[in-house]
Design a protein around this motif. Structure first.
Motif, PDB file in Angstrom:
ATOM      1  N   CYS A 291       5.338  -9.402  -2.519  1.00  0.00           N
ATOM      2  CA  CYS A 291       4.838 -10.263  -1.447  1.00  0.00           C
ATOM      3  C   CYS A 291       5.471 -11.640  -1.605  1.00  0.00           C
ATOM      4  CB  CYS A 291       3.315 -10.316  -1.488  1.00  0.00           C
ATOM      5  SG  CYS A 291       2.636 -11.288  -2.859  1.00  0.00           S
ATOM      6  N   PRO A 292       5.362 -12.505  -0.596  1.00  0.00           N
ATOM      7  CA  PRO A 292       5.996 -13.837  -0.697  1.00  0.00           C
ATOM      8  C   PRO A 292       5.540 -14.627  -1.923  1.00  0.00           C
ATOM      9  CG  PRO A 292       5.352 -13.395   1.557  1.00  0.00           C
ATOM     10  CD  PRO A 292       4.789 -12.263   0.735  1.00  0.00           C
ATOM     11  N   ALA A 293       4.256 -14.565  -2.259  1.00  0.00           N
ATOM     12  CA  ALA A 293       3.766 -15.337  -3.412  1.00  0.00           C
ATOM     13  C   ALA A 293       4.355 -14.817  -4.721  1.00  0.00           C
ATOM     14  CB  ALA A 293       2.240 -15.289  -3.475  1.00  0.00           C
ATOM     15  N   CYS A 294       4.353 -13.501  -4.905  1.00  0.00           N
ATOM     16  CA  CYS A 294       4.886 -12.923  -6.142  1.00  0.00           C
ATOM     17  C   CYS A 294       6.411 -13.039  -6.202  1.00  0.00           C
ATOM     18  CB  CYS A 294       4.443 -11.468  -6.289  1.00  0.00           C
ATOM     19  SG  CYS A 294       2.653 -11.317  -6.562  1.00  0.00           S
ATOM     20  N   ARG A 295       7.066 -12.946  -5.062  1.00  0.00           N
ATOM     21  CA  ARG A 295       8.513 -13.090  -5.018  1.00  0.00           C
ATOM     22  C   ARG A 295       8.897 -14.512  -5.430  1.00  0.00           C
ATOM     23  NH1 ARG A 295       9.824 -12.032   0.327  1.00  0.00           N
ATOM     24  NH2 ARG A 295      10.039 -14.226   0.709  1.00  0.00           N
TER      25      ARG A 295
ATOM     26  N   PHE B 274       2.437   0.852   5.007  1.00  0.00           N
ATOM     27  CA  PHE B 274       1.720  -0.005   4.083  1.00  0.00           C
ATOM     28  C   PHE B 274       2.733  -0.701   3.189  1.00  0.00           C
ATOM     29  CE2 PHE B 274      -1.074   3.465   5.250  1.00  0.00           C
ATOM     30  CZ  PHE B 274      -2.100   2.738   5.818  1.00  0.00           C
ATOM     31  N   LEU B 275       2.729  -2.027   3.231  1.00  0.00           N
ATOM     32  CA  LEU B 275       3.605  -2.842   2.413  1.00  0.00           C
ATOM     33  C   LEU B 275       2.785  -3.263   1.207  1.00  0.00           C
ATOM     34  CD1 LEU B 275       5.095  -5.006   5.293  1.00  0.00           C
ATOM     35  CD2 LEU B 275       5.992  -2.863   4.345  1.00  0.00           C
ATOM     36  N   ILE B 276       3.165  -2.769   0.040  1.00  0.00           N
ATOM     37  CA  ILE B 276       2.353  -2.928  -1.162  1.00  0.00           C
ATOM     38  C   ILE B 276       3.085  -3.801  -2.170  1.00  0.00           C
ATOM     39  CG2 ILE B 276       1.177  -1.695  -3.030  1.00  0.00           C
ATOM     40  CD1 ILE B 276       1.588   0.867  -1.172  1.00  0.00           C
ATOM     41  N   CYS B 277       2.456  -4.882  -2.583  1.00  0.00           N
ATOM     42  CA  CYS B 277       3.065  -5.735  -3.601  1.00  0.00           C
ATOM     43  C   CYS B 277       2.857  -5.082  -4.967  1.00  0.00           C
ATOM     44  CB  CYS B 277       2.452  -7.134  -3.582  1.00  0.00           C
ATOM     45  SG  CYS B 277       3.204  -8.208  -4.844  1.00  0.00           S
ATOM     46  N   ARG B 278       3.928  -4.856  -5.681  1.00  0.00           N
ATOM     47  CA  ARG B 278       3.850  -4.175  -6.982  1.00  0.00           C
ATOM     48  C   ARG B 278       3.276  -5.078  -8.064  1.00  0.00           C
ATOM     49  NH1 ARG B 278       8.149  -6.042  -9.968  1.00  0.00           N
ATOM     50  NH2 ARG B 278       9.985  -6.701  -8.790  1.00  0.00           N
ATOM     51  N   GLU B 279       3.167  -6.367  -7.797  1.00  0.00           N
ATOM     52  CA  GLU B 279       2.608  -7.291  -8.784  1.00  0.00           C
ATOM     53  C   GLU B 279       1.116  -7.511  -8.595  1.00  0.00           C
ATOM     54  OE1 GLU B 279       4.007  -8.858 -11.493  1.00  0.00           O
ATOM     55  OE2 GLU B 279       5.729  -7.560 -11.123  1.00  0.00           O
ATOM     56  N   CYS B 280       0.698  -7.835  -7.382  1.00  0.00           N
ATOM     57  CA  CYS B 280      -0.707  -8.207  -7.154  1.00  0.00           C
ATOM     58  C   CYS B 280      -1.504  -7.145  -6.394  1.00  0.00           C
ATOM     59  CB  CYS B 280      -0.788  -9.540  -6.420  1.00  0.00           C
ATOM     60  SG  CYS B 280      -0.176  -9.484  -4.720  1.00  0.00           S
TER      61      CYS B 280
END
Length: 175
Positions: free
Chosen positions: A167-171, A124-130
């Motif tokens: 994730c790409p958007a948050c990065r 599971f790849l989890i974005c820490r922001e969203c």
């Protein structure tokens, strides 16, 4: 037993769920595809997808995001399913036990399984922001864990591999 399903309509969400989870796509199509497979799997297993269980799965499928039990309970209560915590917890437990959802331990939350009925070992790849979650295949990672365990005489029966990041958007918005 693996469950075969048809992706002949070339939905990018169905064709490459890990990559698409973090990109704009017709999520309603991949959610509908997963829900249909989940219903067939539950029926094949002799499990009953009651209205509240089905609704909890639909709620989890609405976004590629992990939701806490309390978030699910709030949605159920707003829709007239009751506001007692056991309602949400029993439905979530059922979904996890029947391979229709995963518990994301790092977030103390739940996400719909994007491959119900398939024999898979996801990471599971989890974005820490969203908190968006992508369920990506991790067979090589699981094979490495199994090999290390076997060298110690240990047999892995269950694992939950989670990776935190952006994730790409948050990065793209990180300074």
């Amino acid at each position: 037993m693996a469950h075969e399903h048809d992706h002949s309509d070339a939905c990018p969400g169905c064709a490459a769920p890990p990559q698409v989870a973090f990109a704009r796509h017709d999520h309603s199509h991949c959610a509908g595809d997963v829900l249909a497979r989940a219903e067939a799997l539950a029926e094949a297993q002799g499990a009953r997808l009651t209205p509240v269980r089905r609704r909890v799965l639909e709620i989890l499928l609405e976004e590629h995001r992990a939701l806490g039990a309390y978030d699910v309970l709030q949605r159920l209560a707003a829709e007239g399913f009751g506001n007692q915590p056991p309602v949400a917890y029993r439905a979530l437990d059922f979904l996890v036990e029947n391979g229709l959802a995963h518990r994301i331990r790092r977030l103390n939350a739940f996400a719909a399984c994007m491959h119900p009925g398939e024999d898979h070992a996801p990471v599971f790849l989890i974005c820490r922001e969203c908190n968006h979650v992508a369920e990506a295949p991790a067979a090589p990672v699981r094979a490495a864990v199994d090999a290390v365990a076997a060298s110690l005489g240990f047999t892995v029966e269950r694992s939950n591999i989670e990776a935190m990041g952006l994730c790409p958007a948050c990065r793209g918005t990180a300074s």
